[in-house]
Enzyme design. Structure first.
Site, short mmCIF file in Angstrom:
data_model
loop_
_atom_site.label_atom_id
_atom_site.label_comp_id
_atom_site.label_asym_id
_atom_site.label_seq_id
_atom_site.Cartn_x
_atom_site.Cartn_y
_atom_site.Cartn_z
N HIS A 1 0.81 -1.22 0.00
CA HIS A 1 0.00 0.00 0.00
C HIS A 1 0.84 1.27 0.00
O HIS A 1 0.41 2.29 -0.54
CB HIS A 1 -0.96 -0.03 1.19
CG HIS A 1 -1.99 -1.10 1.08
ND1 HIS A 1 -2.53 -1.75 2.17
CD2 HIS A 1 -2.57 -1.67 -0.02
CE1 HIS A 1 -3.41 -2.65 1.75
NE2 HIS A 1 -3.45 -2.62 0.43
N HIS B 1 -7.73 -8.14 -8.16
CA HIS B 1 -8.11 -9.02 -7.05
C HIS B 1 -8.33 -8.13 -5.83
O HIS B 1 -7.51 -8.07 -4.92
CB HIS B 1 -7.01 -10.06 -6.79
CG HIS B 1 -6.74 -10.97 -7.95
ND1 HIS B 1 -6.00 -10.57 -9.05
CD2 HIS B 1 -7.11 -12.25 -8.19
CE1 HIS B 1 -5.92 -11.58 -9.90
NE2 HIS B 1 -6.59 -12.61 -9.41
N SER C 1 -6.65 -2.16 -0.78
CA SER C 1 -6.19 -1.36 -1.92
C SER C 1 -7.31 -0.55 -2.57
O SER C 1 -7.03 0.57 -3.05
CB SER C 1 -5.50 -2.26 -2.95
OG SER C 1 -6.31 -3.36 -3.31
N GLU D 1 -13.75 -8.61 -8.12
CA GLU D 1 -13.80 -9.56 -7.01
C GLU D 1 -14.86 -10.62 -7.32
O GLU D 1 -16.02 -10.29 -7.53
CB GLU D 1 -14.13 -8.86 -5.69
CG GLU D 1 -14.22 -9.78 -4.51
CD GLU D 1 -12.97 -10.64 -4.32
OE1 GLU D 1 -13.13 -11.89 -4.29
OE2 GLU D 1 -11.85 -10.09 -4.25
N ASP E 1 -13.60 -12.15 -13.22
CA ASP E 1 -12.32 -12.74 -12.86
C ASP E 1 -11.21 -11.77 -13.23
O ASP E 1 -11.16 -11.25 -14.36
CB ASP E 1 -12.14 -14.06 -13.61
CG ASP E 1 -10.79 -14.68 -13.34
OD1 ASP E 1 -9.86 -14.43 -14.14
OD2 ASP E 1 -10.66 -15.40 -12.34
N GLY E 2 -10.33 -11.52 -12.27
CA GLY E 2 -9.31 -10.50 -12.48
C GLY E 2 -8.38 -10.78 -13.64
O GLY E 2 -7.95 -9.87 -14.35
N ASP F 1 -2.83 -8.57 -7.66
CA ASP F 1 -2.47 -9.06 -6.33
C ASP F 1 -3.25 -10.35 -6.04
O ASP F 1 -4.15 -10.38 -5.20
CB ASP F 1 -2.81 -7.96 -5.30
CG ASP F 1 -2.59 -8.40 -3.87
OD1 ASP F 1 -1.81 -9.32 -3.64
OD2 ASP F 1 -3.23 -7.81 -2.97
#
Length: 287
Positions: A18, A41, A107, A125, A149-150, A170
């Site tokens: 972060h 994500h 995030s 997500e 889906d990321g 991530d």
């Protein structure tokens, strides 16, 4: 997937991720032109450090808790200031008493706090319960929470109409082959958006896997690829999460020196051995 980030929120890896995220966004905000953030994500976005999960592990105490109790040189404090302010805004009274720390941002909240009215944000997500929690905290017209889906989002949403921006990848690293997937996905995403900033977080538990991942990134030949690594021990401990890293493609020109300064100060504060180790350098320099 059995990974639940609430157990690990605010730990050393979150702090490193972060702080880097905040420095990149602070840089992007220096120009008037809009930017886009894609968080592949995203997670729940907001974590209760007094909750059962965080209390069971206590990982935040040696992460964000230790950093907020410490005092650093003015130049380090200035670099930490955007990240610190976000946490202070979530925890009334924190400036006067570090013990007032209860809430920690994921995030998405870091990105929202450091974005302007003209900027746009996409948070992916897939887990329904986590996505519902994220929906509850992302109450902003600038942002969309997607059930996408990321990994697929990197193909579906790049390049964005904005010419500037950041992609944060991530993944939970709960499936076999995540390192290889991260490397190959970066190569494809960079072809779609060669001018975007990409930040890829990874855990350091299996040193051989990390080394192989970095070699694969290097073979892709993407210019301006920065490697940032932080270890809580001067000597790595295999099999446990004793370190983490980020690969940053197209970083702001100030980022390497800024993060080198910050992590050198954070290493003894968050280290489990009182020493720690940080490394910032070019995996592939600018051509």
């Amino acid at each position: 997937m059995n990974y639940r980030h609430a157990f690990h929120a605010g730990n050393f890896a979150d702090v490193v991720k972060h702080v880097v995220l905040a420095r990149i966004l602070a840089y992007l905000g220096q120009k008037d032109a809009a930017f886009r953030v894609l968080d592949t994500h995203a997670g729940a976005g907001f974590y209760d450090l007094a909750g059962n999960e965080a209390q069971r592990t206590g990982e935040w105490e040696s992460g964000v808790g230790a950093v907020l109790r410490a005092r650093f040189r003015p130049e380090v404090e200035a670099l930490l200031a955007p990240w610190r302010q976000i946490i202070a805004d979530l925890n009334p009274g924190l400036d006067a008493d570090p013990a007032a720390l209860r809430h920690y941002p994921g995030s998405p909240l870091v990105a929202l706090a450091l974005s302007r009215p003209q900027d746009r944000l996409l948070f992916c997500e897939t887990e329904p319960g986590v996505r519902a929690a994220l929906d509850d905290v992302v109450l902003d017209h600038r942002a969309k929470v997607l059930p996408t889906d990321g990994w697929q989002a990197l193909a579906a949403y790049l390049p964005p109409k904005e010419r500037r921006g950041l992609v944060l990848v991530d993944p939970p690293f709960e499936e076999a082959g995540e390192f290889h997937r991260l490397a190959t996905t970066l190569a494809e995403a960079h072809k779609r958006w060669a001018t975007g900033i990409f930040a890829l977080w990874y855990p350091i538990k299996d040193v051989r896997a990390v080394d192989a991942f970095q070699r694969e990134i290097a073979r892709a030949g993407i210019p301006k690829t920065l490697r940032i690594e932080f270890d809580t021990r001067a000597v790595r401990q295999a099999g446990v999460l004793s370190g983490c890293g980020l690969i940053v493609v197209n970083p702001p020109f100030t980022l390497a020196d800024e993060i080198r300064t910050v992590l050198a100060a954070l290493a003894p504060v968050m280290a489990s051995d009182g020493v720690g180790r940080a490394r910032v350098g070019w995996l592939i320099p600018e051509r």
